[in-house]
Design an enzyme around this catalytic site. Structure first.
Site, PDB file in Angstrom:
ATOM      1  N   GLY A  11      47.858 -10.206  17.748  1.00 54.45           N
ATOM      2  CA  GLY A  11      47.826 -11.280  18.752  1.00 54.45           C
ATOM      3  C   GLY A  11      48.768 -10.947  19.901  1.00 54.45           C
ATOM      4  N   ARG A  21      56.735  -1.995  30.046  1.00 50.31           N
ATOM      5  CA  ARG A  21      57.380  -1.507  31.280  1.00 50.31           C
ATOM      6  C   ARG A  21      58.667  -0.746  30.944  1.00 50.31           C
ATOM      7  NH1 ARG A  21      61.656  -3.413  34.279  1.00 50.31           N
ATOM      8  NH2 ARG A  21      61.589  -2.904  36.510  1.00 50.31           N
ATOM      9  N   ARG A  72      42.644  -6.300  16.703  1.00 50.44           N
ATOM     10  CA  ARG A  72      42.964  -6.147  15.279  1.00 50.44           C
ATOM     11  C   ARG A  72      41.833  -5.305  14.718  1.00 50.44           C
ATOM     12  NH1 ARG A  72      44.186 -12.023  15.895  1.00 50.44           N
ATOM     13  NH2 ARG A  72      46.414 -12.291  15.626  1.00 50.44           N
ATOM     14  N   ASP A 103      53.631  -7.932  12.009  1.00 50.70           N
ATOM     15  CA  ASP A 103      53.697  -7.276  10.702  1.00 50.70           C
ATOM     16  C   ASP A 103      52.520  -6.337  10.434  1.00 50.70           C
ATOM     17  OD1 ASP A 103      55.956  -7.766   9.330  1.00 50.70           O
ATOM     18  OD2 ASP A 103      55.280  -9.684   8.485  1.00 50.70           O
ATOM     19  N   GLY A 104      51.311  -6.793  10.778  1.00 47.90           N
ATOM     20  CA  GLY A 104      50.109  -5.979  10.557  1.00 47.90           C
ATOM     21  C   GLY A 104      50.210  -4.681  11.347  1.00 47.90           C
ATOM     22  N   THR A 125      55.352 -10.912  18.744  1.00 47.99           N
ATOM     23  CA  THR A 125      54.429 -11.955  18.276  1.00 47.99           C
ATOM     24  C   THR A 125      55.063 -13.305  18.579  1.00 47.99           C
ATOM     25  OG1 THR A 125      53.568 -13.105  16.315  1.00 47.99           O
ATOM     26  CG2 THR A 125      55.360 -11.586  15.921  1.00 47.99           C
ATOM     27  N   ASP A 127      54.911 -15.771  16.723  1.00 47.80           N
ATOM     28  CA  ASP A 127      55.194 -16.468  15.457  1.00 47.80           C
ATOM     29  C   ASP A 127      56.634 -16.363  14.946  1.00 47.80           C
ATOM     30  OD1 ASP A 127      52.589 -17.332  15.275  1.00 47.80           O
ATOM     31  OD2 ASP A 127      51.933 -15.678  14.011  1.00 47.80           O
ATOM     32  N   ASP A 129      57.766 -14.326  12.893  1.00 49.24           N
ATOM     33  CA  ASP A 129      57.661 -14.256  11.430  1.00 49.24           C
ATOM     34  C   ASP A 129      57.896 -12.852  10.877  1.00 49.24           C
ATOM     35  OD1 ASP A 129      55.392 -13.136  12.509  1.00 49.24           O
ATOM     36  OD2 ASP A 129      54.018 -14.028  11.063  1.00 49.24           O
ATOM     37  N   ARG A 154      54.028 -36.864  24.894  1.00 47.84           N
ATOM     38  CA  ARG A 154      54.960 -37.968  24.678  1.00 47.84           C
ATOM     39  C   ARG A 154      54.718 -39.083  25.701  1.00 47.84           C
ATOM     40  NH1 ARG A 154      59.639 -37.115  22.704  1.00 47.84           N
ATOM     41  NH2 ARG A 154      59.664 -34.988  23.473  1.00 47.84           N
ATOM     42  N   ARG A 171      49.789 -19.531  11.428  1.00 50.66           N
ATOM     43  CA  ARG A 171      48.917 -19.632  10.258  1.00 50.66           C
ATOM     44  C   ARG A 171      49.735 -19.514   8.982  1.00 50.66           C
ATOM     45  NH1 ARG A 171      44.651 -15.466  11.411  1.00 50.66           N
ATOM     46  NH2 ARG A 171      43.806 -16.821  13.008  1.00 50.66           N
ATOM     47  N   ALA A 186      60.684 -34.713  17.289  1.00 55.53           N
ATOM     48  CA  ALA A 186      59.519 -35.195  16.533  1.00 55.53           C
ATOM     49  C   ALA A 186      59.948 -36.087  15.366  1.00 55.53           C
ATOM     50  CB  ALA A 186      58.717 -34.005  16.019  1.00 55.53           C
ATOM     51  N   LYS A 214      61.615 -47.736  17.192  1.00 61.30           N
ATOM     52  CA  LYS A 214      60.772 -46.780  17.919  1.00 61.30           C
ATOM     53  C   LYS A 214      59.307 -47.234  17.866  1.00 61.30           C
ATOM     54  CE  LYS A 214      60.236 -41.915  18.778  1.00 61.30           C
ATOM     55  NZ  LYS A 214      60.633 -40.561  18.470  1.00 61.30           N
ATOM     56  N   ARG A 249      46.184 -40.432  17.236  1.00 64.58           N
ATOM     57  CA  ARG A 249      45.340 -39.410  17.841  1.00 64.58           C
ATOM     58  C   ARG A 249      45.862 -38.038  17.423  1.00 64.58           C
ATOM     59  NH1 ARG A 249      43.035 -43.467  18.941  1.00 64.58           N
ATOM     60  NH2 ARG A 249      42.207 -44.165  20.951  1.00 64.58           N
ATOM     61  N   VAL A 256      46.419 -21.893  24.398  1.00 64.46           N
ATOM     62  CA  VAL A 256      47.270 -22.139  25.573  1.00 64.46           C
ATOM     63  C   VAL A 256      48.710 -21.700  25.256  1.00 64.46           C
ATOM     64  CG1 VAL A 256      47.886 -24.535  24.970  1.00 64.46           C
ATOM     65  CG2 VAL A 256      47.779 -23.864  27.346  1.00 64.46           C
TER      66      VAL A 256
HETATM   67  O1  F6P Z   1      49.864 -14.134  15.224  1.00 61.86           O
HETATM   68  C1  F6P Z   1      49.786 -14.862  16.380  1.00 61.86           C
HETATM   69  C2  F6P Z   1      48.776 -15.964  16.268  1.00 61.86           C
HETATM   70  O2  F6P Z   1      48.715 -16.597  17.513  1.00 61.86           O
HETATM   71  C3  F6P Z   1      49.001 -16.969  15.149  1.00 61.86           C
HETATM   72  O3  F6P Z   1      49.981 -17.933  15.425  1.00 61.86           O
HETATM   73  C4  F6P Z   1      47.630 -17.550  15.004  1.00 61.86           C
HETATM   74  O4  F6P Z   1      47.466 -18.081  13.713  1.00 61.86           O
HETATM   75  C5  F6P Z   1      46.750 -16.372  15.239  1.00 61.86           C
HETATM   76  O5  F6P Z   1      47.488 -15.453  16.013  1.00 61.86           O
HETATM   77  C6  F6P Z   1      45.459 -16.697  15.950  1.00 61.86           C
HETATM   78  O6  F6P Z   1      44.730 -15.524  16.069  1.00 61.86           O
HETATM   79  P1  F6P Z   1      43.396 -15.390  16.916  1.00 61.86           P
HETATM   80  O7  F6P Z   1      43.779 -15.383  18.358  1.00 61.86           O
HETATM   81  O8  F6P Z   1      42.823 -14.091  16.476  1.00 61.86           O
HETATM   82  O9  F6P Z   1      42.552 -16.569  16.589  1.00 61.86           O
END
Ligand code: F6P
Length: 322
Positions: A11, A21, A72, A103-104, A125, A127, A129, A154, A171, A186, A214, A249, A256
């Site tokens: 991603g 760069r 990917r 990681d991948g 990334t 994430d 993560d 908000r 994910r 939140a 609140k 909602r 985005v």
């Molecule tokens: O790893 C980055 C990420 O944006 C995750 O947060 C998300 O779950 C995933 O990629 C979405 O991947 P794709 O753009 O392939 O749907």
């Protein structure tokens, strides 16, 4: 080493371009030739390379996404795929590769390193993560985008005394959800890493804040809790409305979150990490992953890095769901 390659994979994340760069400029100053590999490992297998000059990267420091494109690739994970990819690198004299991704992508870098093509990983990334590093390029920009979106949400939730469920990316990792929940004040946050219960973590939290006066409530859920066949944020909103009588909602922020101009933090860390990756290759050191630890740029053996684990910040979690 005289010639290196550079690719972005997985991603895309804001800050990949400033990392590219920095790597190209560092390589150029060291007298190295740099080939950009388009579309990550897929492009490496399909022989999609282009020589990169300082002029090519002159205008990308503030651009989101990645000018090298990203993908990917399942085929790359096969022995045939990797053999093709390595042969294409060798035919251009590429002796080492900077791999920017998650990681991948690092697993791909490890596999190439094991087969004799040294790689250095740079964590890119949204994430956050990747276990070996406190920080991944793109995380800050993404968090600021989420915080901006939630501020807008908000305004309308406040105006209508509503409950709003917001699904953010992640994910398998709740870092984006957790940090944005703290930043957005939140009412509750749902993370894939921590078991949660609708009555205890959502309804009780709403009632607790309601008792304090609140009138609107924002619940942030990581994608890993509410996407891919799990009870969706929309279903949770309906359940909440039925249980509390509060209009509810939901919104899925989606892609985005992945675009946009990289923040200063992402640009500066990308510049440091991209440069460090090239310095390592230049010194003949491969099979490494660049990381940020206590705000310092460090590097680890790629095999060790992939074995590390990182747990979610429970103190931060307690600030929201405490
Ligand atoms: O790893 C980055 C990420 O944006 C995750 O947060 C998300 O779950 C995933 O990629 C979405 O991947 P794709 O753009 O392939 O749907």
């Amino acid at each position: 080493m005289k010639t290196i390659g550079i690719l972005t994979s997985g991603g895309d994340s804001p800050g990949m371009n400033p990392a590219v760069r920095a790597a190209v400029l560092a390589a150029h100053s060291a007298g190295l030739t740099v080939f950009g590999v388009n579309r990550g490992y897929a492009g490496m297998m399909e022989n999609d390379f282009a020589e990169l000059s300082p002029a090519y990267v002159a205008d990308i420091v503030n651009r989101g996404g990645t000018v090298l494109y990203s993908a990917r690739s399942k085929e790359f994970c096969t022995e045939d795929g990797m053999t093709k990819a390595i042969a294409n690198c060798r035919s251009r004299g590429i002796e080492g590769v900077v791999v920017i991704g998650g990681d991948g992508s690092f697993r791909g870098a490890r596999d190439l390193s094991e087969r004799g093509l040294p790689c250095v990983g740079v964590p890119g990334t949204i994430d956050n993560d990747i276990a070996c590093t406190d920080y991944t390029i793109g995380y800050d920009t993404c968090l600021n985008t989420i915080a901006d979106m939630v501020d807008r949400i908000r305004d309308t939730s406040y105006s209508h005394d509503r409950v709003m469920f917001v699904e953010v990316m992640g994910r398998g990792a709740g870092w984006l959800a957790l940090t944005s929940a703290v930043a957005s004040g939140a009412t509750a946050v749902l993370l894939p890493e921590i078991e949660w219960d609708f009555d205890r973590d959502v309804l009780a939290a709403i009632r607790r804040e309601q008792a304090q006066g609140k009138r609107y409530f924002i619940i942030i859920a990581a994608e890993g809790c509410t996407a891919d066949g799990k009870e969706s944020v929309d279903e949770l909103a309906k359940r909440t409305q039925a249980a509390t009588g509060l209009e509810s909602r939901s919104v899925v922020l989606g892609h985005v979150q992945r675009g946009g101009i990289p923040t200063v933090r992402d640009r500066v860390i990308a510049a440091q990490m991209g440069t460090r990756a090239v310095q390592l290759l230049q010194d003949g050191i491969g099979n490494r992953v660049v990381a940020l630890k206590a705000e310092a740029v460090v590097d680890y053996d790629i095999f060790q890095a992939l074995k590390m684990s990182k747990s979610i910040d429970t103190k931060l979690y307690a600030l929201v769901n405490g």
